[in-house]
Design a protein around this motif. Structure first.
Motif, PDB file in Angstrom:
ATOM      1  N   ALA A  46       0.833  -1.206   0.000  1.00 35.61           N
ATOM      2  CA  ALA A  46       0.000   0.000   0.000  1.00 35.61           C
ATOM      3  C   ALA A  46       0.869   1.258   0.000  1.00 35.61           C
ATOM      4  O   ALA A  46       0.545   2.239  -0.672  1.00 35.61           O
ATOM      5  CB  ALA A  46      -0.926  -0.012   1.212  1.00 35.61           C
ATOM      6  N   ALA A  47       1.966   1.233   0.729  1.00 31.46           N
ATOM      7  CA  ALA A  47       2.857   2.394   0.774  1.00 31.46           C
ATOM      8  C   ALA A  47       3.490   2.647  -0.593  1.00 31.46           C
ATOM      9  O   ALA A  47       3.606   3.795  -1.033  1.00 31.46           O
ATOM     10  CB  ALA A  47       3.930   2.196   1.829  1.00 31.46           C
ATOM     11  N   ALA A  48       3.895   1.587  -1.262  1.00 30.11           N
ATOM     12  CA  ALA A  48       4.481   1.743  -2.586  1.00 30.11           C
ATOM     13  C   ALA A  48       3.440   2.276  -3.578  1.00 30.11           C
ATOM     14  O   ALA A  48       3.773   3.084  -4.459  1.00 30.11           O
ATOM     15  CB  ALA A  48       5.050   0.416  -3.072  1.00 30.11           C
ATOM     16  N   SER A  49       2.196   1.856  -3.435  1.00 30.55           N
ATOM     17  CA  SER A  49       1.134   2.357  -4.306  1.00 30.55           C
ATOM     18  C   SER A  49       0.923   3.850  -4.116  1.00 30.55           C
ATOM     19  O   SER A  49       0.734   4.587  -5.080  1.00 30.55           O
ATOM     20  CB  SER A  49      -0.178   1.629  -4.022  1.00 30.55           C
ATOM     21  N   VAL A  50       0.957   4.294  -2.878  1.00 31.67           N
ATOM     22  CA  VAL A  50       0.790   5.717  -2.584  1.00 31.67           C
ATOM     23  C   VAL A  50       1.916   6.527  -3.213  1.00 31.67           C
ATOM     24  O   VAL A  50       1.687   7.557  -3.855  1.00 31.67           O
ATOM     25  CB  VAL A  50       0.717   5.954  -1.059  1.00 31.67           C
ATOM     26  N   TRP A  51       3.143   6.066  -3.056  1.00 39.53           N
ATOM     27  CA  TRP A  51       4.282   6.795  -3.629  1.00 39.53           C
ATOM     28  C   TRP A  51       4.245   6.786  -5.152  1.00 39.53           C
ATOM     29  O   TRP A  51       4.612   7.773  -5.785  1.00 39.53           O
ATOM     30  CB  TRP A  51       5.598   6.221  -3.106  1.00 39.53           C
ATOM     31  N   LEU A  52       3.794   5.684  -5.732  1.00 33.84           N
ATOM     32  CA  LEU A  52       3.671   5.619  -7.179  1.00 33.84           C
ATOM     33  C   LEU A  52       2.654   6.638  -7.690  1.00 33.84           C
ATOM     34  O   LEU A  52       2.906   7.349  -8.657  1.00 33.84           O
ATOM     35  CB  LEU A  52       3.271   4.212  -7.617  1.00 33.84           C
ATOM     36  N   VAL A  53       1.512   6.728  -7.027  1.00 33.29           N
ATOM     37  CA  VAL A  53       0.481   7.684  -7.449  1.00 33.29           C
ATOM     38  C   VAL A  53       0.971   9.115  -7.262  1.00 33.29           C
ATOM     39  O   VAL A  53       0.747   9.969  -8.125  1.00 33.29           O
ATOM     40  CB  VAL A  53      -0.838   7.426  -6.702  1.00 33.29           C
ATOM     41  N   LEU A  54       1.659   9.405  -6.167  1.00 33.00           N
ATOM     42  CA  LEU A  54       2.176  10.755  -5.953  1.00 33.00           C
ATOM     43  C   LEU A  54       3.231  11.133  -6.976  1.00 33.00           C
ATOM     44  O   LEU A  54       3.241  12.257  -7.493  1.00 33.00           O
ATOM     45  CB  LEU A  54       2.749  10.880  -4.535  1.00 33.00           C
ATOM     46  N   LEU A  55       4.120  10.210  -7.295  1.00 33.84           N
ATOM     47  CA  LEU A  55       5.143  10.478  -8.302  1.00 33.84           C
ATOM     48  C   LEU A  55       4.518  10.678  -9.674  1.00 33.84           C
ATOM     49  O   LEU A  55       4.875  11.618 -10.408  1.00 33.84           O
ATOM     50  CB  LEU A  55       6.152   9.329  -8.341  1.00 33.84           C
ATOM     51  N   LEU A  56       3.564   9.834 -10.020  1.00 37.38           N
ATOM     52  CA  LEU A  56       2.866   9.979 -11.291  1.00 37.38           C
ATOM     53  C   LEU A  56       2.115  11.298 -11.357  1.00 37.38           C
ATOM     54  O   LEU A  56       2.129  11.976 -12.389  1.00 37.38           O
ATOM     55  CB  LEU A  56       1.904   8.814 -11.502  1.00 37.38           C
TER      56      LEU A  56
END
Length: 99
Positions: free
Chosen positions: A3-13
């Motif tokens: 879940a943490a990696a998903s959050v960072w991916l969405v923020l970076l995108l």
């Protein structure tokens, strides 16, 4: 993916897609090269990139957990966040000194 990696991916995108309309002259980054894209077309691109970010976030949320209902407040805040993330690209395109 956690879940943490998903959050960072969405923020970076979101950060990349918010600045994309201001750093290139192509229509939606892949289309034909325009001589000059106006601010209105750049804002339309930003709105579509915001929708793409929402779609990816909702898909990742559905993969990791149960999807939560979002009210109009979520979309209002997300629009403000995308405009804030787009500020460096706007400054680079419209406010920097042209030589």
């Amino acid at each position: 993916m956690s879940a943490a990696a998903s959050v960072w991916l969405v923020l970076l995108l979101a950060a990349v897609l918010a600045n994309l309309p201001f750093f290139n002259e192509r229509l939606f980054a892949f289309g034909p090269r325009k001589v000059h894209k106006g601010i209105a077309l750049r804002l339309v691109e930003l709105m579509l990139y915001t929708a793409l970010t929402i779609g990816l976030g909702r898909w990742l949320e559905g993969r990791n957990s149960q999807m939560a209902e979002q009210g109009w407040q979520f979309y209002a805040v997300l629009s403000c966040v995308m405009l804030t993330l787009a500020f460096p690209g706007f400054v680079w395109r419209h406010l920097r000194r042209q030589h």
